[in-house]
Design an enzyme around this catalytic site. Structure first.
Site, PDB file in Angstrom:
ATOM      1  N   GLU A 162      -7.757  12.160   6.679  1.00 53.62           N
ATOM      2  CA  GLU A 162      -6.713  11.777   5.615  1.00 53.62           C
ATOM      3  C   GLU A 162      -7.058  12.559   4.995  1.00 53.62           C
ATOM      4  OE1 GLU A 162      -5.094   8.337   3.924  1.00 53.62           O
ATOM      5  OE2 GLU A 162      -2.341   9.273   3.898  1.00 53.62           O
ATOM      6  N   LYS A 202       3.324  12.149   8.498  1.00 55.79           N
ATOM      7  CA  LYS A 202       3.576  10.395   7.997  1.00 55.79           C
ATOM      8  C   LYS A 202       4.759  10.544   8.031  1.00 55.79           C
ATOM      9  CE  LYS A 202       0.867   6.910   5.054  1.00 55.79           C
ATOM     10  NZ  LYS A 202      -0.020   7.886   3.164  1.00 55.79           N
ATOM     11  N   CYS A 204      -2.605   6.722   8.044  1.00 53.55           N
ATOM     12  CA  CYS A 204      -2.467   5.544   7.132  1.00 53.55           C
ATOM     13  C   CYS A 204      -2.234   4.325   7.131  1.00 53.55           C
ATOM     14  CB  CYS A 204      -3.191   6.515   6.065  1.00 53.55           C
ATOM     15  SG  CYS A 204      -4.243   5.269   5.023  1.00 53.55           S
TER      16      CYS A 204
HETATM   17  O1  LIG Z   1      -1.999   0.458   3.978  1.00 51.50           O
HETATM   18  C1  LIG Z   1      -3.138   0.448   2.431  1.00 51.50           C
HETATM   19  O2  LIG Z   1      -3.214  -0.554   2.746  1.00 51.50           O
HETATM   20  C2  LIG Z   1      -3.494   2.026   2.053  1.00 51.50           C
HETATM   21  C3  LIG Z   1      -2.289   3.180   2.663  1.00 51.50           C
HETATM   22  C4  LIG Z   1      -3.323   3.909   2.408  1.00 51.50           C
HETATM   23  O3  LIG Z   1      -3.799   4.512   1.580  1.00 51.50           O
HETATM   24  C5  LIG Z   1      -1.654   5.532   3.142  1.00 51.50           C
HETATM   25  O4  LIG Z   1      -0.994   5.482   3.737  1.00 51.50           O
HETATM   26  O5  LIG Z   1      -2.628   6.769   2.530  1.00 51.50           O
END
Ligand SMILES: O=C(O)CCC(=O)C(=O)O
Length: 277
Positions: free
Chosen positions: A42, A111, A152
């Site tokens: 990411e 996303k 993510c």
């Molecule tokens: O869900 C999480 O704990 C981290 C998510 C995250 O860092 C993101 O979505 O970029």
């Protein structure tokens, strides 16, 4: 059917040109070791943080995706391009682009679930301060398997993975950057849960950890099998994780523990409510 998957856990810094050059070098290294699907983390071209997104955002196609096209073509690989802040009109998305070995864009995932959390005294992060969410599932056909793409925080939503599995995806790839609060407890657990619930392969790709960054990534890029076991992983430094995936394993697990056909769809069902465009 099988594939060799490489997860490029690269160090990401403040210089976009350096990030792009590093990504190109590591993709080449992965391909030289025989990988035919290579995935980046990411936000691989920019530091991760809401104040950085507007500054680093660019259109698609643009300089970062042009670099990815070249890498896919030169190395003749399927490339899951991590994510970049994408500028489209006055909106910014966190977007993953997928290319085939000829450099054609075969998938683009914005996303869907923005990372807005508040754990008092630990971490508060509000992606929605500068980002907008995408509204589309992203399933990509390759000769080896159908891929499902999430970014993510998307991994926390079991329904999304179920919809991908229901539509025939055999491998889910989540470029991601968990942090030092949620990473240690949730990162591996979530991917093992998504893999076991759906009896599919799940891969996550993180940037390497930079202790001096404003957002410190957990690292630990990992591949989990349909049985729920970790097939390959790493620590938090820059590294490339390789794994040979035999998709026959998926059928084996599904015939041994046949939950995919034992579901009581007469009593419950998970399906998309998205109206087609
Ligand atoms: O869900 C999480 O704990 C981290 C998510 C995250 O860092 C993101 O979505 O970029």
């Amino acid at each position: 059917m099988s594939c060799k998957l490489a997860l490029v856990q690269m160090a990401v810094g403040a210089s976009k040109p350096d990030n792009l050059a590093r990504a190109s070098r590591l993709i080449k290294e992965a391909a030289s070791k025989g990988a035919n699907i290579v995935a980046l983390p990411e936000c691989f071209n920019s530091p991760y943080g809401t104040s950085y997104f507007p500054e680093y955002a660019e259109p698609i196609p643009g300089p970062s995706t042009d670099t990815l096209v070249k890498s896919a073509q030169e190395n003749k690989i399927y490339l899951v391009g991590g994510s970049i802040p994408e500028k489209d009109g006055d909106k910014i998305y966190n977007t993953c682009v997928v290319f085939d070995p000829s450099g054609n864009m075969i998938g683009k995932h914005r996303k869907m679930h923005l990372f807005d959390i508040d754990v008092p005294g630990k971490i508060r992060f509000q992606e929605s301060e500068t980002l907008s969410p995408g509204d589309d599932f992203t399933m990509v056909d390759t000769p080896m398997c159908k891929l499902g793409i999430g970014i993510c925080y998307d991994i926390r939503f079991a329904e999304m993975a179920q919809i991908y599995a229901k539509n025939g995806c055999k491998l889910l790839i989540y470029p991601g950057a968990f942090n030092m609060t949620t990473g240690p407890v949730h990162w591996e657990l979530l991917q093992r849960a998504r893999a076991l619930d759906n009896q599919i392969f799940v891969a996550t790709v993180s940037p390497a950890r930079d202790e001096n960054a404003s957002y410190v990534a957990w690292g630990h890029s990992t591949v989990v099998s349909p049985w729920g076991d970790v097939m390959a992983t790493t620590e938090h430094q820059e590294d490339i994780v390789y794994v040979d995936i035999d998709f026959g394993r998926l059928d084996e697990v599904r015939s041994q523990i046949p939950i995919t056909v034992q579901r009581r769809n007469d009593l419950y069902n998970v399906e998309t409510t998205k109206k087609s465009n």
